[in-house]
Design an enzyme around this catalytic site. Structure first.
Site, short mmCIF file in Angstrom:
data_model
loop_
_atom_site.label_atom_id
_atom_site.label_comp_id
_atom_site.label_asym_id
_atom_site.label_seq_id
_atom_site.Cartn_x
_atom_site.Cartn_y
_atom_site.Cartn_z
CE LYS A 1 -3.71 -2.56 -0.16
NZ LYS A 1 -3.54 -3.76 0.39
CE1 TYR B 1 -9.63 -9.40 2.20
CE2 TYR B 1 -11.02 -8.95 4.03
CZ TYR B 1 -9.97 -8.47 3.25
OH TYR B 1 -9.15 -7.55 3.86
CE1 TYR C 1 -5.61 -8.41 0.85
CE2 TYR C 1 -4.98 -8.08 2.91
CZ TYR C 1 -5.91 -7.88 1.88
OH TYR C 1 -7.11 -6.98 2.15
#
Ligand SMILES: *Cc1c(COP(=O)(O)O)cnc(C)c1O
Length: 336
Positions: free
Chosen positions: A53, A267, A293
């Protein structure tokens, strides 16, 4: 350099990266998996606890600063790395941060709601709000825009970092730049493996490589949606990227590769392949993956080898996208 790539450099960019991240050989796992395996250490991008990010936010904060914003607003799961990284960048640049926590992952305990990224974002002084849904990107963005409007009435200058698909994918530009960085470091990989969530990292990397004339396959490992749904999502990201860069399509749809063999049970939950991948990376290489992730995305490496989509001896680059603070929020789910 091709014209399509030069377009990326026209966008304003806030400097958040500390410099190029290392590419390292994974000796013991190479032996174990029968491939020549390397890792791009984007968990070491430098700001806060690092991660992908930071690269994406360089472009969002570039836009925010250009608009003289004094507050950024962002939405994500409770343990969002994106929100934590945005709050970190905001602190560094002297802006306020509003984090909207979506109710995206169910059945979690108290630690999930208080530790890891939540703890860090509190330390950073972020303001929190809640959104009751977890699968409503448009609604989540709308709630952020409404909060931004209120802040505007209070005399602040807000900037919304949107989540939904129907927005210019500024974050993908960060991974186009990462593709350039990788090729400058080492242009000899047979394939690359990376997490595919919103798709900005996966598609940005792929588009960057193609815009620079590199044909290396990029396997996007699904962390949130099944393989077919994710290809449709990436196709849309690609359309918005073409519009953003005002160029002809950079990537053919047939060039988008996804794999969802480690997605279950969905998820934000750790299934057996992700758990095994986290253990394997820790115990064979002394490196930490994250539960949401990179546990799943690294599980894609042995998975693709098993399915023959990565061939024995192939020179593979696994892109570590960070996220380790969430480990501390997943203590019970990791069942150690
Ligand atoms: C957000 C995130 C991803 C996924 O990146 P996208 O650009 O949303 O696909 C992968 N790894 C980590 C650690 C993340 O925080």
């Amino acid at each position: 350099m091709s014209d399509r790539f030069a377009g990326v450099n026209k966008f304003p960019r806030a400097k958040l990266l500390s410099g190029p991240t290392p590419i390292e050989k994974l000796d013991r796992l190479s032996g174990e998996l029968g491939i020549d395996l390397w890792i791009k250490r984007d968990d070491l991008t430098g700001l806060g606890f690092g991660g992908n990010k930071v690269r994406q936010l360089e472009f969002y904060f570039g836009a925010a600063l250009e608009k003289s914003a004094d507050t950024v607003l962002i939405t994500g799961a409770v343990q969002s790395n994106y929100a934590r990284t945005a709050a970190t960048a905001a602190a560094k640049l002297g802006l306020g941060a509003v984090i909207q926590m979506e109710n995206r992952v169910h059945g979690m305990d108290e630690t999930y709601n208080t530790s890891g990224n939540v703890l860090l974002s509190r330390l950073l002084g972020a303001e929190f709000m809640r959104y009751p849904e977890g699968e409503d990107e448009a609604g989540a963005d709308l709630a952020l825009r409404q909060r931004a409007e209120e802040l505007g009435k209070e005399g602040r200058t807000p900037y919304v970092i949107p989540l939904g698909l129907n927005n210019p994918p500024l974050g993908a530009l960060g991974y186009m730049k990462a593709a350039e960085e990788i090729l400058q470091q080492d242009d000899g990989f047979d394939s690359m493996v990376v997490a595919s969530g919103s798709g900005q990292t996966h598609f940005g990397l792929l588009a960057g490589l193609r815009a620079l004339g590199c044909k290396t396959p990029v396997h996007g490992i699904c962390v949130r949606r099944d393989a077919a749904t994710q290809i449709r999502r990436l196709t849309t990201v690609g359309e918005y990227l073409n519009t953003l860069l005002q160029c002809d399509p950079i990537v053919a749809v047939s060039d988008i590769l996804t794999w969802d063999g480690a997605l279950e049970p969905g998820y934000g939950h750790v299934g057996p392949p992700a758990r095994e991948a986290i253990m394997m990376m820790a115990r064979k290489e002394g490196l930490f993956l994250d539960p949401v992730y990179t546990g799943k995305s690294f599980a894609g490496v042995p998975g693709l080898v098993r399915e023959g989509r990565i061939k024995p001896g192939e020179r593979v680059l696994f892109v570590h996208t960070g996220g380790q603070p969430a480990l501390f929020a997943y203590q019970s789910e990791l069942k150690l």
